[in-house]
Scaffold this motif. Structure first.
Motif: not given
Length: 66
Positions: A7, A9, A11, A15-16, A19
């Motif tokens: 957690k 690290h 993103k 990954a962003r 999202e």
């Protein structure tokens, strides 16, 4: 040196981008195509090879007549 938890690290860009794609999908479903297109443009800049994000951006722009 203490071990970092996953957690701690930041993103990565992919990954962003994913999202942002999910947020954009929710916006499109509520008829907010312009806001969705803005998020999808950001997502495509983060992950330019992600075909689904590019396609979703195209669909949002079509809904706007662009």
């Amino acid at each position: 040196m203490p071990a970092r938890s996953p957690k701690s690290h930041a993103k990565g860009p992919a990954a962003r981008a994913a999202e942002l794609g999910q947020e954009a999908l929710a916006l499109r479903r509520s008829g907010k195509h312009r806001e969705a297109a803005e998020l999808l443009r950001k997502a495509v800049r983060l992950a330019p090879g992600h075909a689904a994000l590019a396609g979703n951006l195209g669909n949002a722009l079509l809904a706007l007549g662009e």
